[in-house]
Design a protein around this motif. Sequence first.
Motif, PDB file in Angstrom:
ATOM      1  N   LYS A 190       0.808  -1.223   0.000  1.00  0.00           N
ATOM      2  CA  LYS A 190       0.000   0.000   0.000  1.00  0.00           C
ATOM      3  C   LYS A 190       0.840   1.272   0.000  1.00  0.00           C
ATOM      4  O   LYS A 190       0.513   2.231  -0.672  1.00  0.00           O
ATOM      5  CB  LYS A 190      -0.942  -0.011   1.201  1.00  0.00           C
ATOM      6  CG  LYS A 190      -1.911   1.155   1.221  1.00  0.00           C
ATOM      7  CD  LYS A 190      -3.049   0.917   2.178  1.00  0.00           C
ATOM      8  CE  LYS A 190      -4.013   2.041   2.215  1.00  0.00           C
ATOM      9  NZ  LYS A 190      -4.860   2.179   1.061  1.00  0.00           N
ATOM     10  N   THR A 191       1.946   1.253   0.751  1.00  0.00           N
ATOM     11  CA  THR A 191       2.722   2.486   0.925  1.00  0.00           C
ATOM     12  C   THR A 191       3.961   2.572   0.040  1.00  0.00           C
ATOM     13  O   THR A 191       4.472   3.666  -0.193  1.00  0.00           O
ATOM     14  CB  THR A 191       3.200   2.631   2.382  1.00  0.00           C
ATOM     15  OG1 THR A 191       4.142   1.593   2.675  1.00  0.00           O
ATOM     16  CG2 THR A 191       2.031   2.603   3.354  1.00  0.00           C
ATOM     17  N   ASP A 223      -2.624   8.315  13.643  1.00  0.00           N
ATOM     18  CA  ASP A 223      -2.959   9.554  12.925  1.00  0.00           C
ATOM     19  C   ASP A 223      -1.908   9.885  11.868  1.00  0.00           C
ATOM     20  O   ASP A 223      -2.238  10.273  10.748  1.00  0.00           O
ATOM     21  CB  ASP A 223      -3.097  10.728  13.901  1.00  0.00           C
ATOM     22  CG  ASP A 223      -4.333  10.614  14.782  1.00  0.00           C
ATOM     23  OD1 ASP A 223      -5.222   9.790  14.480  1.00  0.00           O
ATOM     24  OD2 ASP A 223      -4.387  11.356  15.792  1.00  0.00           O
ATOM     25  N   TRP A 224      -0.624   9.742  12.210  1.00  0.00           N
ATOM     26  CA  TRP A 224       0.445   9.999  11.249  1.00  0.00           C
ATOM     27  C   TRP A 224       0.357   9.043  10.060  1.00  0.00           C
ATOM     28  O   TRP A 224       0.451   9.474   8.904  1.00  0.00           O
ATOM     29  CB  TRP A 224       1.809   9.874  11.938  1.00  0.00           C
ATOM     30  CG  TRP A 224       2.933   9.635  10.971  1.00  0.00           C
ATOM     31  CD1 TRP A 224       3.353  10.492   9.992  1.00  0.00           C
ATOM     32  CD2 TRP A 224       3.734   8.463  10.865  1.00  0.00           C
ATOM     33  NE1 TRP A 224       4.391   9.911   9.283  1.00  0.00           N
ATOM     34  CE2 TRP A 224       4.641   8.668   9.803  1.00  0.00           C
ATOM     35  CE3 TRP A 224       3.795   7.265  11.565  1.00  0.00           C
ATOM     36  CZ2 TRP A 224       5.586   7.720   9.427  1.00  0.00           C
ATOM     37  CZ3 TRP A 224       4.736   6.325  11.192  1.00  0.00           C
ATOM     38  CH2 TRP A 224       5.611   6.554  10.134  1.00  0.00           C
ATOM     39  N   LYS A 284      -2.195   7.465   8.904  1.00  0.00           N
ATOM     40  CA  LYS A 284      -3.376   7.790   8.102  1.00  0.00           C
ATOM     41  C   LYS A 284      -3.095   9.027   7.240  1.00  0.00           C
ATOM     42  O   LYS A 284      -3.358   9.022   6.036  1.00  0.00           O
ATOM     43  CB  LYS A 284      -4.587   8.026   9.015  1.00  0.00           C
ATOM     44  CG  LYS A 284      -5.840   8.461   8.288  1.00  0.00           C
ATOM     45  CD  LYS A 284      -6.358   7.359   7.397  1.00  0.00           C
ATOM     46  CE  LYS A 284      -7.660   7.761   6.730  1.00  0.00           C
ATOM     47  NZ  LYS A 284      -8.059   6.820   5.698  1.00  0.00           N
ATOM     48  N   ALA A 285      -2.555  10.060   7.844  1.00  0.00           N
ATOM     49  CA  ALA A 285      -2.327  11.316   7.131  1.00  0.00           C
ATOM     50  C   ALA A 285      -1.258  11.185   6.040  1.00  0.00           C
ATOM     51  O   ALA A 285      -1.447  11.657   4.924  1.00  0.00           O
ATOM     52  CB  ALA A 285      -1.918  12.411   8.117  1.00  0.00           C
ATOM     53  N   ASP A 286      -0.157  10.531   6.350  1.00  0.00           N
ATOM     54  CA  ASP A 286       0.969  10.473   5.411  1.00  0.00           C
ATOM     55  C   ASP A 286       0.915   9.277   4.454  1.00  0.00           C
ATOM     56  O   ASP A 286       1.500   9.333   3.375  1.00  0.00           O
ATOM     57  CB  ASP A 286       2.297  10.435   6.167  1.00  0.00           C
ATOM     58  CG  ASP A 286       2.658  11.775   6.777  1.00  0.00           C
ATOM     59  OD1 ASP A 286       1.797  12.676   6.827  1.00  0.00           O
ATOM     60  OD2 ASP A 286       3.821  11.922   7.210  1.00  0.00           O
ATOM     61  N   HIS A 287       0.244   8.193   4.884  1.00  0.00           N
ATOM     62  CA  HIS A 287       0.300   6.958   4.092  1.00  0.00           C
ATOM     63  C   HIS A 287      -1.068   6.331   3.828  1.00  0.00           C
ATOM     64  O   HIS A 287      -1.146   5.256   3.237  1.00  0.00           O
ATOM     65  CB  HIS A 287       1.210   5.942   4.775  1.00  0.00           C
ATOM     66  CG  HIS A 287       2.621   6.425   4.899  1.00  0.00           C
ATOM     67  ND1 HIS A 287       3.460   6.575   3.819  1.00  0.00           N
ATOM     68  CD2 HIS A 287       3.342   6.821   5.985  1.00  0.00           C
ATOM     69  CE1 HIS A 287       4.635   7.020   4.225  1.00  0.00           C
ATOM     70  NE2 HIS A 287       4.591   7.189   5.531  1.00  0.00           N
ATOM     71  N   ASP A 288      -2.124   6.978   4.295  1.00  0.00           N
ATOM     72  CA  ASP A 288      -3.493   6.497   4.098  1.00  0.00           C
ATOM     73  C   ASP A 288      -3.705   5.067   4.594  1.00  0.00           C
ATOM     74  O   ASP A 288      -4.425   4.276   3.993  1.00  0.00           O
ATOM     75  CB  ASP A 288      -3.912   6.617   2.628  1.00  0.00           C
ATOM     76  CG  ASP A 288      -5.416   6.565   2.450  1.00  0.00           C
ATOM     77  OD1 ASP A 288      -6.140   6.990   3.375  1.00  0.00           O
ATOM     78  OD2 ASP A 288      -5.866   6.082   1.400  1.00  0.00           O
ATOM     79  N   LEU A 289      -3.066   4.727   5.718  1.00  0.00           N
ATOM     80  CA  LEU A 289      -3.255   3.409   6.316  1.00  0.00           C
ATOM     81  C   LEU A 289      -4.430   3.437   7.279  1.00  0.00           C
ATOM     82  O   LEU A 289      -4.608   4.406   8.026  1.00  0.00           O
ATOM     83  CB  LEU A 289      -2.003   2.970   7.076  1.00  0.00           C
ATOM     84  CG  LEU A 289      -0.807   2.534   6.255  1.00  0.00           C
ATOM     85  CD1 LEU A 289       0.310   2.079   7.181  1.00  0.00           C
ATOM     86  CD2 LEU A 289      -1.153   1.432   5.277  1.00  0.00           C
ATOM     87  N   GLY A 290      -5.191   2.372   7.278  1.00  0.00           N
ATOM     88  CA  GLY A 290      -6.287   2.228   8.223  1.00  0.00           C
ATOM     89  C   GLY A 290      -5.772   1.826   9.588  1.00  0.00           C
ATOM     90  O   GLY A 290      -4.593   1.512   9.785  1.00  0.00           O
ATOM     91  N   ARG A 291      -6.677   1.807  10.546  1.00  0.00           N
ATOM     92  CA  ARG A 291      -6.311   1.531  11.934  1.00  0.00           C
ATOM     93  C   ARG A 291      -5.656   0.164  12.130  1.00  0.00           C
ATOM     94  O   ARG A 291      -4.676   0.027  12.847  1.00  0.00           O
ATOM     95  CB  ARG A 291      -7.536   1.673  12.834  1.00  0.00           C
ATOM     96  CG  ARG A 291      -7.198   1.475  14.298  1.00  0.00           C
ATOM     97  CD  ARG A 291      -8.322   1.913  15.209  1.00  0.00           C
ATOM     98  NE  ARG A 291      -7.962   1.729  16.582  1.00  0.00           N
ATOM     99  CZ  ARG A 291      -7.175   2.529  17.292  1.00  0.00           C
ATOM    100  NH1 ARG A 291      -6.656   3.593  16.719  1.00  0.00           N
ATOM    101  NH2 ARG A 291      -6.894   2.281  18.547  1.00  0.00           N
TER     102      ARG A 291
END
Length: 98
Positions: free
Chosen positions: A13-14, A42-43, A45-52
């Motif tokens: 994904k990243t 939060d980081w 999600k914001a930088d890499h669009d990863l889910g929880r």
Amino acid sequence: MSFQAYLDNIEDKTGFTPRELLAQASAKGLDQPSTKAGEIVDWLKADHDLGRGHAMALVHILTKGPTISEKHVGTDGVHRDESVDLWLDGKATKPAQA
């Protein structure tokens, strides 16, 4: 999904290996004992669009290291891992399991 599969999916994904993401976290000061899991989530999600779920896999490695419980190692089922040691250096360099 196994813990290692989470890490492999994070790389897909990243475009970063887990070890590269850990280095990014360290550069941001997110590898401190006082860092809350939510800050890391939060980081990511914001930088890499990863889910929880995927983010929490990295939180585990940041806070507890690359070793997991033997609970699912060698068991049957979708959560089965081959080893208690997680591979952080990318799928392309992962040694084949014996």
